[in-house]
Enzyme design. Sequence first.
Site, PDB file in Angstrom:
ATOM      1  N   ASN A  88       0.820  -1.220   0.000  1.00  0.00           N
ATOM      2  CA  ASN A  88       0.000   0.000   0.000  1.00  0.00           C
ATOM      3  C   ASN A  88       0.855   1.272   0.000  1.00  0.00           C
ATOM      4  O   ASN A  88       0.467   2.279  -0.587  1.00  0.00           O
ATOM      5  CB  ASN A  88      -0.907  -0.044   1.245  1.00  0.00           C
ATOM      6  CG  ASN A  88      -1.525   1.289   1.569  1.00  0.00           C
ATOM      7  OD1 ASN A  88      -2.464   1.729   0.926  1.00  0.00           O
ATOM      8  ND2 ASN A  88      -0.970   1.961   2.587  1.00  0.00           N
ATOM      9  N   TYR A 153       3.239   9.607 -11.501  1.00  0.00           N
ATOM     10  CA  TYR A 153       2.613   8.715 -10.516  1.00  0.00           C
ATOM     11  C   TYR A 153       1.820   7.623 -11.232  1.00  0.00           C
ATOM     12  O   TYR A 153       1.925   6.433 -10.908  1.00  0.00           O
ATOM     13  CB  TYR A 153       1.713   9.557  -9.613  1.00  0.00           C
ATOM     14  CG  TYR A 153       0.756   8.788  -8.721  1.00  0.00           C
ATOM     15  CD1 TYR A 153       1.192   8.224  -7.525  1.00  0.00           C
ATOM     16  CD2 TYR A 153      -0.599   8.662  -9.066  1.00  0.00           C
ATOM     17  CE1 TYR A 153       0.294   7.550  -6.694  1.00  0.00           C
ATOM     18  CE2 TYR A 153      -1.491   7.993  -8.237  1.00  0.00           C
ATOM     19  CZ  TYR A 153      -1.047   7.440  -7.058  1.00  0.00           C
ATOM     20  OH  TYR A 153      -1.937   6.771  -6.241  1.00  0.00           O
ATOM     21  N   GLY A 154       1.023   8.039 -12.235  1.00  0.00           N
ATOM     22  CA  GLY A 154       0.222   7.068 -12.984  1.00  0.00           C
ATOM     23  C   GLY A 154       1.085   6.024 -13.665  1.00  0.00           C
ATOM     24  O   GLY A 154       0.713   4.843 -13.724  1.00  0.00           O
ATOM     25  N   ALA A 155       2.262   6.438 -14.137  1.00  0.00           N
ATOM     26  CA  ALA A 155       3.162   5.486 -14.804  1.00  0.00           C
ATOM     27  C   ALA A 155       3.640   4.421 -13.823  1.00  0.00           C
ATOM     28  O   ALA A 155       3.765   3.243 -14.175  1.00  0.00           O
ATOM     29  CB  ALA A 155       4.353   6.232 -15.408  1.00  0.00           C
ATOM     30  N   LYS A 157       1.973   3.351 -11.228  1.00  0.00           N
ATOM     31  CA  LYS A 157       0.849   2.454 -10.945  1.00  0.00           C
ATOM     32  C   LYS A 157       0.543   1.559 -12.156  1.00  0.00           C
ATOM     33  O   LYS A 157       0.150   0.405 -12.001  1.00  0.00           O
ATOM     34  CB  LYS A 157      -0.381   3.265 -10.530  1.00  0.00           C
ATOM     35  CG  LYS A 157      -0.228   3.994  -9.193  1.00  0.00           C
ATOM     36  CD  LYS A 157      -0.029   3.041  -8.021  1.00  0.00           C
ATOM     37  CE  LYS A 157      -0.128   3.747  -6.683  1.00  0.00           C
ATOM     38  NZ  LYS A 157       0.058   2.839  -5.535  1.00  0.00           N
TER      39      LYS A 157
END
Length: 242
Positions: A88, A153-155, A157
């Site tokens: 997490n 950040y999206g990359a 994830k």
Amino acid sequence: MTEPNRIALVTGGSRGLGLVVARALATRGYSLVIGGRDREALAAAAGELSRHGPVVVPVAGDITDPTVRAALIDAARQLGGLNVLVNNASELGGVGPLLTFDVPRFGRLFPVNVGGPMVLTQLAVPLLIERRGLIVNITSDAATAAYPGWGPYGATKAALELLTRTLASELSEHGVSAVLVDPGDMRTRMHQEAFPNQDISDRPLPEVTLPFWNWLFDQEPAAIRGQRFVAQQENAPWLQPV
Ligand SMILES: NC(=O)c1ccc[n+]([C@@H]2O[C@H](COP(=O)([O-])OP(=O)(O)OC[C@H]3O[C@@H](n4cnc5c(N)ncnc54)[C@H](OP(=O)(O)O)[C@@H]3O)[C@@H](O)[C@H]2O)c1
């Protein structure tokens, strides 16, 4: 899962979503190992969680630190093994256009958001095999939606999503399962960092995901292997009255 002494490891268990997941596990009787850098916050979380009954072991330190990762797994081993690993802990790394993104910051974001879960998984798998356990990797809609400003950040994830689905395939022969969970928008420190100086009080607290966690931890891990869940999905099975 029928072992009498069930054990879970939750990274980033000191606040936000991680603390809610840890609380859901504690109230189901799991002993816990929780991680996070802020030693005082982690100790406070461990104190609160231990009121629910199980043993709670806080292991303070950065998830990129190999000695911290080893200590997290050692703590689970000392408790007797591992049923559930929840990856997490994550960092946002700032929100802004890619054209001005300080690309060397990938050197921090990927080791935290992708390297942390990967190495912890590698270390945890021998324990998870013994209990036919479950890996839960926390993702985000930013992994797929291409929101302006959220690219770096999206990359991380998106990478985590591909690796998790690959792990789910590779680990099936060992009886270990892996799933992805997109928790949805929640009023946490990370979310406030994404919207500095903005009122985020319309976002729900991370407790909104509790029905999902209670449903998930009732599932047989092999039956959900490789799936991607959206915790706040409308009309989801975990929101139906029983
Ligand atoms: N909030 C949202 O709207 C949202 C939406 C989609 C997905 N998510 C995902 O949900 C997860 C939890 O986010 P959150 O909103 O609950 O964030 P949060 O409130 O900022 O909590 C993050 C937790 O991770 C720990 N952590 C962060 N970096 C760490 C590091 N390098 N090493 C060890 N521990 C670290 C933090 O403790 P320390 O700072 O003390 O280390 C804290 O316990 C993340 O994976 C996030 O990407 C959140």
